[in-house]
Scaffold this motif. Structure first.
Motif, PDB file in Angstrom:
ATOM      1  N   ALA A 116      43.965  40.440  17.896  1.00 46.93           N
ATOM      2  CA  ALA A 116      43.279  40.628  16.615  1.00 46.93           C
ATOM      3  C   ALA A 116      44.225  40.394  15.452  1.00 46.93           C
ATOM      4  CB  ALA A 116      42.676  42.029  16.556  1.00 46.93           C
ATOM      5  N   ALA A 117      45.434  40.921  15.543  1.00 48.10           N
ATOM      6  CA  ALA A 117      46.406  40.736  14.470  1.00 48.10           C
ATOM      7  C   ALA A 117      46.772  39.264  14.309  1.00 48.10           C
ATOM      8  CB  ALA A 117      47.654  41.564  14.769  1.00 48.10           C
ATOM      9  N   ALA A 118      46.862  38.549  15.437  1.00 43.48           N
ATOM     10  CA  ALA A 118      47.196  37.123  15.368  1.00 43.48           C
ATOM     11  C   ALA A 118      46.089  36.332  14.695  1.00 43.48           C
ATOM     12  CB  ALA A 118      47.450  36.583  16.775  1.00 43.48           C
ATOM     13  N   LEU A 119      44.839  36.657  15.004  1.00 40.88           N
ATOM     14  CA  LEU A 119      43.725  35.976  14.361  1.00 40.88           C
ATOM     15  C   LEU A 119      43.655  36.280  12.871  1.00 40.88           C
ATOM     16  CD1 LEU A 119      40.789  36.326  16.945  1.00 40.88           C
ATOM     17  CD2 LEU A 119      41.942  34.228  16.250  1.00 40.88           C
ATOM     18  N   ALA A 120      43.962  37.536  12.506  1.00 40.33           N
ATOM     19  CA  ALA A 120      43.894  37.935  11.099  1.00 40.33           C
ATOM     20  C   ALA A 120      45.007  37.289  10.282  1.00 40.33           C
ATOM     21  CB  ALA A 120      43.982  39.454  10.994  1.00 40.33           C
ATOM     22  N   GLY A 121      46.151  37.036  10.911  1.00 45.28           N
ATOM     23  CA  GLY A 121      47.260  36.417  10.194  1.00 45.28           C
ATOM     24  C   GLY A 121      47.733  37.287   9.051  1.00 45.28           C
ATOM     25  N   GLU A 122      47.740  36.711   7.852  1.00 45.98           N
ATOM     26  CA  GLU A 122      48.194  37.431   6.672  1.00 45.98           C
ATOM     27  C   GLU A 122      47.031  38.048   5.895  1.00 45.98           C
ATOM     28  OE1 GLU A 122      50.486  34.699   4.406  1.00 45.98           O
ATOM     29  OE2 GLU A 122      52.062  34.477   5.930  1.00 45.98           O
ATOM     30  N   ALA A 123      45.859  38.104   6.510  1.00 48.08           N
ATOM     31  CA  ALA A 123      44.675  38.627   5.805  1.00 48.08           C
ATOM     32  C   ALA A 123      44.714  40.140   5.626  1.00 48.08           C
ATOM     33  CB  ALA A 123      43.402  38.230   6.557  1.00 48.08           C
ATOM     34  N   GLY A 124      45.588  40.838   6.368  1.00 50.55           N
ATOM     35  CA  GLY A 124      45.739  42.267   6.163  1.00 50.55           C
ATOM     36  C   GLY A 124      45.152  43.103   7.282  1.00 50.55           C
ATOM     37  N   ALA A 181      41.384  44.877  11.669  1.00 54.57           N
ATOM     38  CA  ALA A 181      40.520  45.897  12.261  1.00 54.57           C
ATOM     39  C   ALA A 181      39.125  45.335  12.540  1.00 54.57           C
ATOM     40  CB  ALA A 181      40.429  47.106  11.343  1.00 54.57           C
ATOM     41  N   LEU A 182      38.587  44.571  11.598  1.00 56.37           N
ATOM     42  CA  LEU A 182      37.260  43.967  11.791  1.00 56.37           C
ATOM     43  C   LEU A 182      37.278  42.984  12.961  1.00 56.37           C
ATOM     44  CD1 LEU A 182      36.161  43.340   8.094  1.00 56.37           C
ATOM     45  CD2 LEU A 182      35.244  45.059   9.673  1.00 56.37           C
ATOM     46  N   LEU A 183      38.339  42.193  13.029  1.00 57.25           N
ATOM     47  CA  LEU A 183      38.453  41.241  14.138  1.00 57.25           C
ATOM     48  C   LEU A 183      38.617  41.962  15.468  1.00 57.25           C
ATOM     49  CD1 LEU A 183      40.696  38.520  12.475  1.00 57.25           C
ATOM     50  CD2 LEU A 183      38.373  38.200  13.354  1.00 57.25           C
ATOM     51  N   ALA A 184      39.313  43.106  15.450  1.00 54.62           N
ATOM     52  CA  ALA A 184      39.464  43.884  16.679  1.00 54.62           C
ATOM     53  C   ALA A 184      38.107  44.371  17.172  1.00 54.62           C
ATOM     54  CB  ALA A 184      40.402  45.066  16.443  1.00 54.62           C
ATOM     55  N   VAL A 185      37.244  44.795  16.247  1.00 56.62           N
ATOM     56  CA  VAL A 185      35.891  45.237  16.626  1.00 56.62           C
ATOM     57  C   VAL A 185      35.099  44.068  17.213  1.00 56.62           C
ATOM     58  CG1 VAL A 185      33.697  46.123  15.762  1.00 56.62           C
ATOM     59  CG2 VAL A 185      35.837  47.121  14.962  1.00 56.62           C
ATOM     60  N   LEU A 186      35.207  42.902  16.573  1.00 61.17           N
ATOM     61  CA  LEU A 186      34.487  41.726  17.075  1.00 61.17           C
ATOM     62  C   LEU A 186      35.004  41.330  18.463  1.00 61.17           C
ATOM     63  CD1 LEU A 186      34.249  39.512  13.856  1.00 61.17           C
ATOM     64  CD2 LEU A 186      32.398  40.766  14.988  1.00 61.17           C
ATOM     65  N   LEU A 187      36.314  41.389  18.643  1.00 60.34           N
ATOM     66  CA  LEU A 187      36.872  41.075  19.963  1.00 60.34           C
ATOM     67  C   LEU A 187      36.436  42.096  21.003  1.00 60.34           C
ATOM     68  CD1 LEU A 187      40.543  39.958  19.163  1.00 60.34           C
ATOM     69  CD2 LEU A 187      38.645  38.517  19.930  1.00 60.34           C
ATOM     70  N   LEU A 188      36.324  43.344  20.594  1.00 62.24           N
ATOM     71  CA  LEU A 188      35.886  44.393  21.525  1.00 62.24           C
ATOM     72  C   LEU A 188      34.454  44.134  21.982  1.00 62.24           C
ATOM     73  CD1 LEU A 188      36.380  47.130  22.908  1.00 62.24           C
ATOM     74  CD2 LEU A 188      35.557  48.232  20.821  1.00 62.24           C
ATOM     75  N   VAL A 189      33.567  43.890  21.024  1.00 61.43           N
ATOM     76  CA  VAL A 189      32.168  43.614  21.376  1.00 61.43           C
ATOM     77  C   VAL A 189      32.067  42.332  22.201  1.00 61.43           C
ATOM     78  CG1 VAL A 189      29.884  43.085  20.449  1.00 61.43           C
ATOM     79  CG2 VAL A 189      31.291  44.848  19.363  1.00 61.43           C
ATOM     80  N   GLY A 190      32.767  41.289  21.746  1.00 55.92           N
ATOM     81  CA  GLY A 190      32.728  40.028  22.472  1.00 55.92           C
ATOM     82  C   GLY A 190      33.318  40.136  23.864  1.00 55.92           C
ATOM     83  N   SER A 208      46.661  34.357  24.715  1.00 50.58           N
ATOM     84  CA  SER A 208      46.938  32.972  24.320  1.00 50.58           C
ATOM     85  C   SER A 208      46.668  32.751  22.833  1.00 50.58           C
ATOM     86  CB  SER A 208      46.099  32.008  25.157  1.00 50.58           C
ATOM     87  OG  SER A 208      44.735  32.056  24.794  1.00 50.58           O
ATOM     88  N   LEU A 209      45.700  33.502  22.274  1.00 49.80           N
ATOM     89  CA  LEU A 209      45.475  33.446  20.826  1.00 49.80           C
ATOM     90  C   LEU A 209      46.695  33.968  20.079  1.00 49.80           C
ATOM     91  CD1 LEU A 209      41.792  34.763  20.615  1.00 49.80           C
ATOM     92  CD2 LEU A 209      42.561  32.446  20.096  1.00 49.80           C
ATOM     93  N   ALA A 210      47.242  35.085  20.575  1.00 51.33           N
ATOM     94  CA  ALA A 210      48.430  35.660  19.940  1.00 51.33           C
ATOM     95  C   ALA A 210      49.628  34.717  20.041  1.00 51.33           C
ATOM     96  CB  ALA A 210      48.764  37.009  20.580  1.00 51.33           C
ATOM     97  N   ALA A 211      49.709  33.990  21.158  1.00 50.17           N
ATOM     98  CA  ALA A 211      50.818  33.054  21.352  1.00 50.17           C
ATOM     99  C   ALA A 211      50.611  31.737  20.608  1.00 50.17           C
ATOM    100  CB  ALA A 211      51.008  32.784  22.845  1.00 50.17           C
ATOM    101  N   GLY A 212      49.396  31.493  20.120  1.00 49.95           N
ATOM    102  CA  GLY A 212      49.105  30.257  19.398  1.00 49.95           C
ATOM    103  C   GLY A 212      48.879  29.061  20.298  1.00 49.95           C
TER     104      GLY A 212
END
Length: 362
Positions: free
Chosen positions: A121-129, A134-143, A233-237
């Motif tokens: 989630a942090a890797a996907l968010a990048g510098e967005a904060g 947190a929002l991406l983590a929820v989406l990844l959890l549901v997905g 793999s998302l975190a690793a790019g």
């Protein structure tokens, strides 16, 4: 490739095949025989639980790989432990069906652990904060929970789930090798290879006509492992989210369209059924073999090249939207979600929405 990496692959496929053979011989004593019912796609009692071989082979290989890698121990060990826990949930569910009120929270907890361990989630968010993360983590959890369960739903004909897992791992490994320097030296890359190898060891006995079925232990383990590997793999790019979505489309589109149609038909969604597009196609074309082979060909010959084309840019999302629209249309044409005895047609779906077919009087 070093000797340890090669040994891990040999261990994965050999141990998987040996466990599967043992289960075939002892299935009756263990109570792991699946008797065909009205909603089954098979016609004779068949051993089940063969996915336990995939779990054993993959986990043993993953532990062996840890001895020869500089990969951080904590994320890798977390994925291995959570994979075993997910398999245990499936094994229990195979013998004593669990209520969704127990199964779903347990799955969510394990997916949350994978999100935390991999940093996806942090890797996907990048510098967005942190809020975006947190929002991406929820989406990844549901997905992630949805993917695990849809993978279980889609394990309904010989070879279909095994080929999907092996194809997705082979495709992701190919993308990583072609786009990322040093990917082939990582624990994660070789863990993908081990998962694919263990799945092939099982597939040797599961391809049509199957001598053994996967069972929930295997399908939940594979669903979780693919989701966790995707996050890592998302975190690793290595592999982008659009690329993973393309690699998953065969299962994701069929399961999602089928669920939506069954919901609109007001069916009990937790009950077994035979209305997935792939199940209807297997009955139409005389068995699982042509459908499973077609799915494998689509994965490797169409979706892998499209994923390579998609890359990490905006074009990837355009390709995802177009491919999912085509896949959803194909599922509807096959009659996804409709009753067994109802042919697929525009009129059938219009009735579902409370509208008469064109030309039909109210």
């Amino acid at each position: 490739m070093n000797a340890l990496s090669l040994a891990s692959i040999i261990l994965a496929i050999t141990l998987s095949a040996c466990v599967v053979l043992l289960l075939i011989r002892k299935a009756g004593q263990l109570g792991l025989v699946q008797v065909p019912g009205a909603r089954s796609s098979h016609v004779r009692p068949t051993p089940t639980g063969g996915g336990t071989g995939i779990v054993a082979g993959t986990t043993a290989a993953g532990l062996l790989l840890l001895k020869g890698t500089d990969h951080a121990l904590q994320p890798a060990s977390t994925l291995l432990f959570c994979g075993l826990a997910m398999a245990a949930i499936g094994l229990i569910d195979d013998r004593w069906p669990l209520s969704p009120r127990i199964r779903l929270p347990a799955q969510a907890l394990l997916v949350a652990a994978a999100i935390w361990a991999t940093g996806g989630a942090a890797a996907l968010a990048g510098e967005a904060g942190t809020v975006a993360a947190a929002l991406l983590a929820v989406l990844l959890l549901v997905g992630g929970v949805w993917w695990i369960n849809l993978f279980n739903f889609m394990d309904g004909i010989d070879g279909i789930a095994g080929q999907q897992a092996a194809a997705m791992m082979a495709s992701a490994m190919t993308i990583a090798l072609l786009t990322t320097d040093g990917a082939g030296q990582s624990w994660l890359w070789w863990y993908m290879a081990a998962l694919a190898a263990a799945t092939l060891g099982f597939l040797a006995f599961n391809l049509p006509p199957a001598r053994i079925f996967m069972g929930d232990a295997g399908s939940l383990f594979l669903g979780f492992s693919i989701a966790a590997i995707a996050m890592a793999s998302l975190a690793a790019g290595w592999v982008s989210l659009p690329q993973w979505l393309l690699l998953a489309v065969v299962f994701a589109a069929d399961a999602t369209v089928t669920l939506i149609v069954r919901f609109l038909r007001r069916e009990q969604l937790t009950e077994g059924h035979r209305s997935h597009a792939y199940q209807r196609l297997s009955r139409r074309f005389g068995g699982a073999r042509p459908v499973t082979l077609a799915a494998a060909g689509l994965n490797m010959l169409v979706l892998l090249p499209l994923a390579l084309l998609a890359g990490h840019g905006v074009i990837g999302w355009v390709i995802v939207v177009c491919v999912y629209a085509l896949a959803a249309t194909g599922a509807l044409v096959a009659g996804a979600g409709l009753p067994d005895d109802q042919p697929a047609s525009l009129g059938a779906y219009r009735r579902l929405l409370g509208r008469p077919p064109v030309g039909e009087r109210r």
